[in-house]
Design an enzyme around this catalytic site. Structure first.
Site, PDB file in Angstrom:
ATOM      1  NE  ARG A  68      -2.183  -4.369  -0.895  1.00 58.64           N
ATOM      2  CZ  ARG A  68      -1.651  -3.756   0.156  1.00 58.64           C
ATOM      3  NH1 ARG A  68      -0.509  -4.156   0.676  1.00 58.64           N
ATOM      4  NH2 ARG A  68      -2.269  -2.722   0.724  1.00 58.64           N
TER       5      ARG A  68
ATOM      6  NE  ARG B 244      -2.903  -4.932   5.472  1.00 61.55           N
ATOM      7  CZ  ARG B 244      -3.085  -5.160   4.178  1.00 61.55           C
ATOM      8  NH1 ARG B 244      -3.764  -6.203   3.778  1.00 61.55           N
ATOM      9  NH2 ARG B 244      -2.581  -4.339   3.269  1.00 61.55           N
TER      10      ARG B 244
ATOM     11  N   GLY C  99       0.850  -1.202   0.000  1.00 64.28           N
ATOM     12  CA  GLY C  99       0.000   0.000   0.000  1.00 64.28           C
ATOM     13  C   GLY C  99       0.879   1.243   0.000  1.00 64.28           C
TER      14      GLY C  99
ATOM     15  CB  THR D 157       2.475   0.388   6.376  1.00 60.38           C
ATOM     16  OG1 THR D 157       1.076   0.217   6.686  1.00 60.38           O
ATOM     17  CG2 THR D 157       3.260   0.063   7.637  1.00 60.38           C
TER      18      THR D 157
ATOM     19  CG  ASP E 147       5.213  -6.796   9.103  1.00 62.10           C
ATOM     20  OD1 ASP E 147       6.309  -6.230   9.254  1.00 62.10           O
ATOM     21  OD2 ASP E 147       4.414  -7.001  10.040  1.00 62.10           O
TER      22      ASP E 147
ATOM     23  CG  ASP F 190       0.735  -3.088  10.378  1.00 69.58           C
ATOM     24  OD1 ASP F 190       1.597  -2.429   9.762  1.00 69.58           O
ATOM     25  OD2 ASP F 190      -0.050  -3.870   9.807  1.00 69.58           O
TER      26      ASP F 190
ATOM     27  CG  ASP G  44      -2.085  -0.389   7.895  1.00 71.15           C
ATOM     28  OD1 ASP G  44      -2.832   0.563   7.611  1.00 71.15           O
ATOM     29  OD2 ASP G  44      -1.998  -1.418   7.210  1.00 71.15           O
TER      30      ASP G  44
HETATM   31  O1  F6P Z   1      -1.701  -1.329   4.510  1.00 71.56           O
HETATM   32  C1  F6P Z   1      -2.242  -0.115   4.193  1.00 71.56           C
HETATM   33  C2  F6P Z   1      -3.697  -0.254   3.865  1.00 71.56           C
HETATM   34  O2  F6P Z   1      -4.181   0.986   3.456  1.00 71.56           O
HETATM   35  C3  F6P Z   1      -4.568  -0.854   4.963  1.00 71.56           C
HETATM   36  O3  F6P Z   1      -4.916   0.076   5.951  1.00 71.56           O
HETATM   37  C4  F6P Z   1      -5.722  -1.393   4.193  1.00 71.56           C
HETATM   38  O4  F6P Z   1      -6.318  -2.469   4.873  1.00 71.56           O
HETATM   39  C5  F6P Z   1      -5.066  -1.872   2.949  1.00 71.56           C
HETATM   40  O5  F6P Z   1      -3.871  -1.153   2.796  1.00 71.56           O
HETATM   41  C6  F6P Z   1      -5.864  -1.727   1.704  1.00 71.56           C
HETATM   42  O6  F6P Z   1      -5.146  -2.424   0.731  1.00 71.56           O
HETATM   43  P1  F6P Z   1      -5.321  -2.313  -0.843  1.00 71.56           P
HETATM   44  O7  F6P Z   1      -4.493  -1.159  -1.298  1.00 71.56           O
HETATM   45  O8  F6P Z   1      -4.753  -3.593  -1.353  1.00 71.56           O
HETATM   46  O9  F6P Z   1      -6.766  -2.122  -1.120  1.00 71.56           O
END
Ligand code: F6P
Length: 703
Positions: free
Chosen positions: A113, A212, A52, A166, A144, A170, A168
């Site tokens: 991703r 997340r 992300g 990130t 991670d 986390d 998050d």
């Molecule tokens: O990890 C960052 C984040 O924005 C999270 O808070 C969220 O759950 C996720 O990415 C959303 O992921 P994607 O970009 O794959 O929709």
């Protein structure tokens, strides 16, 4: 902040680092690092952003590129994370390719991703492509999941460094991850707006924030927005009926809105809204903030810390390190073995969780009695501890959040709180009010201070201090909480010398209180200045003019250093670290102009001053139109940032805890990653300098 372990000083039960500056000659340092790089045999670094996106990733890439190039290392940018490595979407980067990127959200390298990177085949291709493109080490900015990709490459003989990126927060080994600060501020501002309309319509609002499986964004917004409830996977026990009961109780007692911050990990906000509306009859809506939180120009902290992470990643490689994750821990930029980092566990900060509990206190009878919702028995007020609170000196955004936390936690702990107006003047002139839970409602988001703050020349006199003590004795004040900067604390020391129990909370936009890494208001002030400088930078670039911008800080250069790094200034001027030779600056501007470089942004500190005359001299010598802007008290105003609201709340709560546990003459601080307190007298004898690592880094990045 920089990991300077020497010169430790014991104060009370805690250790305070006295940071002494060893301002090493930058050129010598660079030469030594070059030698190390040769030893490690790194000629080319690859950099990618993965997973992300997070605001601040560009600042990290910029710092990687500029630090590497300053050390004679080439950099290749890999597009769309590991996908670009597998597909060989790789470009050469130089200092100019990262110009004008520090203030931009997203990542100019794009991110994705990459499911292929989970397969052995994909991992083999990625490692092979590193070799094919001469990439001796790969710096990966992501979470991670991205670091697991790094480990696969490490097993295939590639040097890797991870930078936590990130929103998050986390990643277990670090207290800071790129993007979190911007994301919580974006969410907080959105929730402030939802709160306004919720109050007007007497509505319950559920706001779902990202994260997340982690609840950091929800926890911080809960504290910063003064939410009535916060639901996170770590804390929520899915007892919806309890929530409904609390909404009904507060509604009956006249509460106009009910704000629930719901973490993405809990989800189901729409369903929850329907059920709550059905059960309570209160109009209830759900807002899912979603990707809004990932965008936008990064905050000052994100730009500065991301830059430090980027520079640190290259520094590790230069020193022969590999397979490490860069981190910010206990007040220092550090690094961990990647395997070890990935095996660490992280929990929500227990102190902040505790504060959240105290500040929301669902249906707490003491707070309800205080708000007049429940009758008070006549014997209840007897024998209560009484605390006084005041804000003094220059106001700082976040002071209200601190007062609110003092009032709420003290009332919750069965104390009585008296607020003195206009700092020490209120003590002398007996200008005070009894603080109730209501006095401080709807204030966490407001700039300035409800109690007013001013300097008090009379308090410097013996007569003034005796009058103040008379008031404190008359009101039977057991402890006085003083919120302000060094001047305020010195006033506190005078009262301590006369037998008053004083607890200090450091609040100043200057960050110059020595015992603490954080002072209330600094974070908002640097963001305010940075946003102003961003605007000046835009017009300066369009008009091909040179700009000198003077930022606050009294005698210290913290503001100038942070704002200079965050805005990509070509020159930062502080008394602590920087060469103030005007002739050198002028020669550099002239030679850069010859190379076709248009922008010359100079961030000057208030301590150095004389910005107008510097601008005049530059204009005269270079022929470039040059303007000076002094930001001045602009930096004291505005709604507090998320960090200022959260940390000020924590410090307010800590002050009450100190009083409750019998602590005397202490100053609350944030040091080495925790909220703590020190003996005020010893703490006030310390010196403080801006971070030396950041100062060195700033010189390499301003190219
Ligand atoms: O990890 C960052 C984040 O924005 C999270 O808070 C969220 O759950 C996720 O990415 C959303 O992921 P994607 O970009 O794959 O929709």
């Amino acid at each position: 902040m920089a990991a300077k372990k020497k010169d430790q000083k014991e104060t009370g039960s805690k250790t305070i680092r006295k940071v002494k500056v060893v301002n090493k000659d930058a050129e010598m340092l660079e030469k030594a690092e070059e030698k190390e790089a040769v030893k490690h045999n790194i000629k080319t670094i690859g950099v990618l952003t993965s997973g992300g996106d997070a605001p601040g990733m560009n600042a990290a890439v910029r710092a990687v590129v500029r630090t590497a190039i300053a050390n004679g290392i080439a950099v290749k940018g890999i597009k769309r994370g590991f996908s670009g490595l597998i597909d060989e979407d790789i470009v050469d980067l130089n200092s100019r390719s990262v110009a004008d990127t520090i203030q931009k959200g997203g990542t100019f390298l794009f991110t994705a991703r990459c499911p292929e990177m989970i397969t052995t085949e994909g991992q083999d291709i990625a490692a092979e492509n590193c070799r094919k493109h001469g990439i001796d080490a790969l710096i990966v900015i992501g979470g991670d999941g991205s670091f697991k990709g790094c480990l696969a490459l490490k097993e295939r003989g590639i040097n890797v460094i991870g930078i936590p990126g990130t929103i998050d927060l986390d990643i277990a080994c670090t207290e800071y991850t790129i993007g979190f600060d911007t994301a919580v501020n974006t969410a907080m501002h959105a929730i402030d707006k939802i709160r306004d309309t919720s109050t007007s319509q007497e509505r319950c609002s559920i706001i779902e924030v990202m994260g997340r499986h982690a609840g950091y964004i929800a926890l911080w917004c809960g504290l910063a927005n003064g939410a009535e409830a916060v639901l996170t996977t770590e804390l929520y026990k899915y007892e919806e009926q309890k929530l409904i009961n609390d909404i009904q109780t507060k509604r009956k007692s006249g509460r106009k809105h009910y704000i629930i911050i719901n973490a993405e990990g809990i989800g189901d906000s729409e369903g929850m809204a329907r059920r709550i509306e059905y059960a309570t009859g209160m109009p209830t809506s759900a807002t899912i903030l979603g990707y809004l939180q990932r965008g936008g120009s990064p905050t000052c902290k994100d730009r500065v810390f991301a830059s430090a992470f980027g520079a640190k990643a290259v520094d590790i490689l230069l020193k022969g390190g590999s397979d490490r994750v860069v981190a910010y821990k206990n007040g220092a930029f550090v690094d961990f073995d990647m395997d070890e980092a990935l095996s660490m566990k992280k929990t929500l900060d227990p102190f902040l969780v505790d504060m959240l509990g105290k500040l929301t206190r669902k249906g707490d009878s003491r707070l309800m009695k205080n708000e007049g919702m429940l009758p008070v028995e006549s014997d209840e007020s007897a024998g209560k501890k009484v605390i006084g609170v005041l804000t003094s000196g220059m106001d700082a955004p976040g002071m209200n959040a601190a007062i609110r936390a003092v009032v709420r936690t003290a009332i919750g702990d069965n104390m009585k709180v008296i607020g003195f107006r206009r700092g020490y003047s209120g003590l002398i002139e007996k200008d005070y009010i009894e603080m109730t839970n209501k006095t401080m409602s709807e204030t966490v988001q407001r700039g300035g201070t409800q109690l007013l703050a001013s300097d008090c020349p009379e308090f410097i006199t013996e007569e003034g201090q005796l009058k103040a003590i008379e008031t404190l004795k008359e009101l039977k004040i057991d402890a006085l909480v003083i919120i302000g900067g060094n001047g305020t604390m010195r006033g506190g020391l005078d009262l301590i010398a006369k037998g008053i129990n004083v607890v200090g909370i450091p609040a100043t936009i200057d960050l110059d209180v020595a015992c603490t890494e954080y002072t209330i208001g600094f974070d908002t002030a640097i963001n305010t200045a940075m946003e102003a400088i961003d605007k000046i930078r835009d017009t300066s670039a369009s008009h091909e003019r040179c700009s000198v911008i003077e930022v606050a800080g009294k005698k210290s250069g913290h503001n100038a250093l942070w704002c200079g790094i965050a805005t990509g200034a070509e020159e930062i001027i502080t008394n602590e670290y920087h060469d103030q030779n005007q002739q050198r600056m002028i020669s550099e501007i002239i030679s850069k102009k010859k190379l076709g470089k248009r922008l010359h942004l100079i961030v000057n500190s208030e301590a150095v001053g004389k910005s107008a005359s510097l601008a005049k001299n530059i204009e005269f010598a270079t022929g470039l139109e040059t303007r000076a802007t002094v930001l001045g008290i602009l930096q004291c105003g505005g709604a507090p940032s998320c960090q200022d609201r959260v940390f000020a709340s924590a410090m307010g709560g800590r002050a009450v805890e100190v009083i409750n546990s019998g602590g005397k003459n202490r100053i609350v601080a944030y040091q080495h990653g925790e909220f703590t307190d020190f003996d005020m007298e010893k703490a006030m004898k310390l010196d403080k300098y801006p971070d030396a690592y950041m100062a060195e880094m700033s010189k390499k990045l301003a190219r």
